[in-house]
Design a protein around this motif. Structure first.
Motif, mmCIF file in Angstrom:
data_model
loop_
_atom_site.group_PDB
_atom_site.id
_atom_site.type_symbol
_atom_site.label_atom_id
_atom_site.label_comp_id
_atom_site.label_asym_id
_atom_site.label_seq_id
_atom_site.Cartn_x
_atom_site.Cartn_y
_atom_site.Cartn_z
ATOM 1 N N ALA A 34 0.845 -1.192 0.000
ATOM 2 C CA ALA A 34 0.000 0.000 0.000
ATOM 3 C C ALA A 34 0.882 1.244 0.000
ATOM 4 N N TYR A 36 0.777 5.487 1.049
ATOM 5 C CA TYR A 36 0.104 6.509 1.840
ATOM 6 C C TYR A 36 0.735 7.869 1.554
ATOM 7 N N GLN A 38 1.153 11.589 3.537
ATOM 8 C CA GLN A 38 1.007 12.253 4.826
ATOM 9 C C GLN A 38 1.447 13.712 4.715
ATOM 10 N N ALA A 43 -2.887 12.693 9.862
ATOM 11 C CA ALA A 43 -2.725 11.249 9.766
ATOM 12 C C ALA A 43 -2.453 10.861 8.311
ATOM 13 N N PRO A 44 -1.775 9.757 8.107
ATOM 14 C CA PRO A 44 -1.578 9.278 6.734
ATOM 15 C C PRO A 44 -2.908 8.998 6.046
ATOM 16 N N LEU A 46 -4.585 6.729 2.870
ATOM 17 C CA LEU A 46 -4.368 5.608 1.950
ATOM 18 C C LEU A 46 -4.624 6.055 0.512
ATOM 19 N N TYR A 49 -3.774 0.437 -2.672
ATOM 20 C CA TYR A 49 -3.576 -0.836 -1.998
ATOM 21 C C TYR A 49 -3.469 -1.931 -3.044
ATOM 22 N N TYR A 87 4.670 7.179 1.961
ATOM 23 C CA TYR A 87 5.176 5.949 2.586
ATOM 24 C C TYR A 87 4.605 4.731 1.875
ATOM 25 N N GLN A 89 3.988 0.526 2.405
ATOM 26 C CA GLN A 89 3.698 -0.360 3.539
ATOM 27 C C GLN A 89 3.462 -1.768 2.993
ATOM 28 N N ILE A 96 3.548 -6.133 9.940
ATOM 29 C CA ILE A 96 3.429 -5.049 8.967
ATOM 30 C C ILE A 96 4.627 -4.120 9.113
ATOM 31 N N PHE A 98 6.487 -0.359 7.419
ATOM 32 C CA PHE A 98 6.430 0.821 6.573
ATOM 33 C C PHE A 98 7.810 1.102 5.996
ATOM 34 N N PRO A 100 10.649 3.996 4.837
ATOM 35 C CA PRO A 100 11.134 5.176 5.569
ATOM 36 C C PRO A 100 10.546 6.496 5.083
ATOM 37 N N TRP B 49 4.806 0.689 12.858
ATOM 38 C CA TRP B 49 3.665 -0.159 13.214
ATOM 39 C C TRP B 49 3.943 -0.805 14.569
ATOM 40 N N TYR B 96 -1.239 6.723 16.565
ATOM 41 C CA TYR B 96 -2.436 6.622 15.732
ATOM 42 C C TYR B 96 -3.072 5.247 15.883
#
Lengths: 107, 119
Positions: A34, A36, A38, A43-44, A46, A49, A87, A89, A96, A98, A100, B49, B96
């Protein structure tokens, strides 16, 4: 654990530019990736995906491709609201991770 | 639509336990095939995460935090929670909560809550 790397870590671009960000996984993750966006203090969000499926409501200038270990996020024509950090993911393994991040800044 | 809201103390002393709750509104935490995650982000850094829970109670944790993390769910309250023990300044971050569906990424996020670890 599956590690993700992103390149570049920073890019400077102009409105209207085509931008490509690469994400590489340390082992194959099929299409369980996925992307994202930000923005500072938020918040990030989406974007994509399953490596290439556009999330509902996301502009079509965003696209994703790849499978296995190499993936790309492309913005076909950069808009002012696209300046942000991106990002990747992975969701392949039970754990899970992410990437960098790649900061897209205004040239 | 579904919304998430984090709550909990904004300041925690070193060596104590950080406790946060994520309240789900606009839908049932038990509906669908979703799982529920915690993610954190130190100031100026990337996303980390922390772990996830299914409404069955099954959990997965980041190995780097596993010995200190517990995520639980209370379906009757439509909430899930995070406990992180023995905190240090390195645990200072925006925390979050997020919802995800299998293979589809995290489509709903809370606004984030800042937790500072300091005496």
């Amino acid at each position: 654990d599956i590690q993700l790397t992103q390149s570049p870590s920073f890019l400077s671009a102009s409105v209207g530019d085509r931008v490509t960000i690469t994400c590489r996984a340390s082992q194959g993750i099929s299409s369980y990736l996925a992307w994202y966006q930000q923005k500072p203090g938020k918040a990030p969000k989406l974007l994509i995906y399953a490596a290439s499926t556009l999330q509902s409501g996301v502009p079509s200038r965003f696209s994703g491709s790849g499978s296995g270990t190499e993936f790309t996020l492309t913005i076909s024509s950069l808009q002012p609201e696209d300046f942000a950090t991106y990002y990747c993911q992975q969701l392949n393994s039970p754990l899970i991770t992410f990437g960098p991040g790649t900061k897209v800044d205004i040239k | 639509q579904v919304q998430l809201q984090e709550s909990g103390p904004g300041l925690v002393k070193p060596s104590q336990t950080l406790s946060l709750t994520c309240t789900v509104s606009g839908g049932s935490i038990s509906s669908g095939s979703y799982y529920w995650s915690w993610i954190r982000q130190p100031a100026g850094k990337g996303l980390e995460w922390i772990g996830r829970i299914y409404t069955s109670g099954s959990t997965n944790y980041n190995p780097s935090l596993k010995s200190r993390v517990t995520i639980s769910v209370d379906t009757s309250k439509n909430q899930f929670s995070l406990k992180l023990s023995s905190v240090t300044a390195a645990d200072t971050a925006v925390y979050y909560c997020a919802r995800a569906d299998y293979g589809r990424g995290m489509d709903v996020w809370g606004q984030g809550t800042t937790v500072t670890v300091s005496s």
